[in-house]
Design an enzyme around this catalytic site. Structure first.
Site, PDB file in Angstrom:
ATOM      1  NE  ARG A  62       0.060   1.826   3.297  1.00  0.00           N
ATOM      2  CZ  ARG A  62       1.279   2.477   3.603  1.00  0.00           C
ATOM      3  NH1 ARG A  62       2.218   2.276   3.568  1.00  0.00           N
ATOM      4  NH2 ARG A  62       0.883   3.600   3.600  1.00  0.00           N
ATOM      5  N   GLY A  63       0.372   2.539  -0.148  1.00  0.00           N
ATOM      6  CA  GLY A  63       0.898   3.441  -0.320  1.00  0.00           C
ATOM      7  C   GLY A  63       1.010   3.660  -1.615  1.00  0.00           C
ATOM      8  NE  ARG A 105      -6.238   0.797  -1.505  1.00  0.00           N
ATOM      9  CZ  ARG A 105      -5.582   1.487  -0.680  1.00  0.00           C
ATOM     10  NH1 ARG A 105      -4.439   1.305  -0.543  1.00  0.00           N
ATOM     11  NH2 ARG A 105      -6.319   2.412   0.187  1.00  0.00           N
ATOM     12  CD  GLN A 214      -3.175   2.768   6.799  1.00  0.00           C
ATOM     13  OE1 GLN A 214      -3.412   3.123   7.904  1.00  0.00           O
ATOM     14  NE2 GLN A 214      -3.712   2.215   5.848  1.00  0.00           N
ATOM     15  CG  ASP A 255      -2.977   8.095  -1.348  1.00  0.00           C
ATOM     16  OD1 ASP A 255      -2.812   8.661  -0.189  1.00  0.00           O
ATOM     17  OD2 ASP A 255      -2.653   6.922  -1.649  1.00  0.00           O
ATOM     18  CG  ASN A 265      -2.165  11.608   2.641  1.00  0.00           C
ATOM     19  OD1 ASN A 265      -1.758  10.593   1.973  1.00  0.00           O
ATOM     20  ND2 ASN A 265      -1.734  11.576   3.873  1.00  0.00           N
ATOM     21  CE  LYS A 266      -5.182   5.755   4.493  1.00  0.00           C
ATOM     22  NZ  LYS A 266      -6.257   4.697   3.871  1.00  0.00           N
TER      23      LYS A 266
HETATM   24  O1  MRU Z   1      -4.408   3.173   2.217  1.00  0.00           O
HETATM   25  P1  MRU Z   1      -3.066   3.235   2.317  1.00  0.00           P
HETATM   26  O2  MRU Z   1      -2.168   2.764   3.142  1.00  0.00           O
HETATM   27  O3  MRU Z   1      -2.381   2.811   0.772  1.00  0.00           O
HETATM   28  O4  MRU Z   1      -3.004   4.949   2.100  1.00  0.00           O
HETATM   29  C1  MRU Z   1      -1.542   5.355   1.947  1.00  0.00           C
HETATM   30  C2  MRU Z   1      -1.534   7.128   2.089  1.00  0.00           C
HETATM   31  O5  MRU Z   1      -2.563   7.715   2.337  1.00  0.00           O
HETATM   32  C3  MRU Z   1      -0.134   7.578   1.934  1.00  0.00           C
HETATM   33  O6  MRU Z   1      -0.182   8.683   2.864  1.00  0.00           O
HETATM   34  C4  MRU Z   1      -0.149   8.053   0.571  1.00  0.00           C
HETATM   35  O7  MRU Z   1      -0.426   7.054  -0.333  1.00  0.00           O
HETATM   36  C5  MRU Z   1       1.447   8.369   0.233  1.00  0.00           C
HETATM   37  S1  MRU Z   1       2.441   7.135   0.044  1.00  0.00           S
HETATM   38  C6  MRU Z   1       4.300   7.977  -0.225  1.00  0.00           C
END
Ligand code: MRU
Length: 364
Positions: A62-63, A105, A214, A255, A265-266
């Site tokens: 993820r990320g 996703r 996370q 993202d 972002n998250k």
């Molecule tokens: O749901 P996730 O864990 O994939 O979400 C990730 C994030 O929101 C990160 O902050 C984002 O992808 C930046 S990663 C360099």
């Protein structure tokens, strides 16, 4: 569908978040299963496109940048799944596989960016390659190039961003935008790693990042193994920690960034940005150019993933919400550009954030 667990190294700063092991014809995608951290460091081998799709969907990988790299390697697995009878066989299998991976996703644009690249190379090389095996080799080379470019972009983001961090500062981050979220080294955490490598002492406040933690599980793990002081806080504590004067800068990843700088972002990032503005603390977004979606004029058009309510009601095995209660679980939010002090890219820092500034940095 089978996944082979393999144990990997637990020490050393460099992470092999996602990579390819073996030849184009017989190799596998190897990735760190991030759902097992921090209690267990486990690498899994994905032998086919479905296991890569499952790994992305379940957040084993993820990320945003790491999802893109995993998908690119997954496309190579998919391209060979009907055998190597002809160039058309490989090309058609690639098309079907990238279409499948696009459904894993919706929010991180790096996924689509990487798959677009794989599709483009597949179409162009299908006309040029002299054998199906040569086409497959070319696809693997492209996936490896995406992975290597991501490594280089993260290092450059770290170098540019470190200039914004002062000696002895407290830095708050949300979710995980570290090596685990990229090929290696990260985006938001790259800024902190780089500042620390320059000899600056930095204290990180890591939001635990509900519902999947996370920040607590992954960001704290990455900082600890690099010996960077980190304090984990519940998401709801961020404003108080700012009010107490513990935080001088916020750095988060992204993202998807729209043309005007609105940044997804998250979930919870928007609230952090509001709190930072109220306390006059600079709020930075760190992201490579592969995270920008210049086709979207603003953030209202960014698709926001909604995930299984059980992540909220049964997080980590224990029921925390009564049966039958309604739950809403958006995985991301969008921070408006006006709350962002600067966007740290591999090409430099965009500040102030504007459509013109973004275009000049990325396209100029
Ligand atoms: O749901 P996730 O864990 O994939 O979400 C990730 C994030 O929101 C990160 O902050 C984002 O992808 C930046 S990663 C360099």
């Amino acid at each position: 569908m089978s996944v082979e667990p393999t144990t990997g190294p637990t020490v050393g700063p460099t992470l092999e978040t996602v990579g390819w092991v073996g030849s184009a014809g017989e190799g596998v995608v190897r990735l760190i299963d991030q759902t097992r951290l921090p209690s267990e460091f486990l690498q899994i081998d994905c032998p086919d496109v479905e296991t890569v799709w499952e790994a992305i969907t379940m957040l084993r990988v993820r990320g945003a940048p790491a999802i893109g790299v995993a998908a690119a390697f997954g496309a190579v697995l998919g391209a060979r799944r009907r055998g190597l009878a002809s160039i058309e066989t490989v090309r058609d299998a690639l098309r079907a596989s990238t279409a499948r991976l696009r459904t894993s996703r919706p929010t991180a644009v790096n996924l689509f960016w990487a798959l677009d690249r794989m599709d483009r190379v597949g179409e162009a090389e299908a006309a040029l390659a002299d054998s199906p095996a040569a086409l497959l080799d070319r696809l693997l080379l492209e996936a490896k190039t995406i992975e290597q470019e991501d490594r280089a972009m993260c290092r450059a983001i770290g170098r540019h961003g470190a200039e914004l961090i002062g000696q002895g500062q407290g830095v708050l981050t949300h979710c995980n935008a570290g090596g685990l979220a990229t090929s290696d080294y990260g985006t938001a955490l790259a800024v902190i790693f780089s500042a620390a490598e320059q000899g600056k002492s930095v204290h990180v406040y890591a939001d635990e990042t509900r519902p999947l933690l996370q920040g607590a599980r992954l960001t704290a793990w990455e900082l600890q193994r690099r010996n960077i002081p980190v304090t984990v806080i519940c998401d709801s504590m961020a404003a108080q920690v700012m009010k107490e004067g513990r935080v001088q800068a916020v750095v988060v990843g992204a993202d998807r960034i729209a043309a005007n700088g609105d940044s997804a972002n998250k979930i919870g990032t928007y609230g952090v940005a509001l709190a930072a503005r109220a306390h006059e603390i600079p709020f930075y977004v760190a992201a490579p150019s592969s995270t920008f979606d210049l086709a979207l004029p603003d953030g209202s058009l960014i698709p926001i993933e909604e995930r299984d309510p059980r992540e909220v009601t049964h997080g980590f095995g224990r029921q925390t919400v009564p049966d039958g209660v309604d739950v809403y679980n958006p995985a991301f939010d969008v921070t408006p550009a006006r709350l962002i002090s600067g966007i740290i890219t591999e090409k430099g820092v965009i500040a102030p954030v504007s459509t013109e500034g973004i275009r000049a940095m990325l396209l100029g």
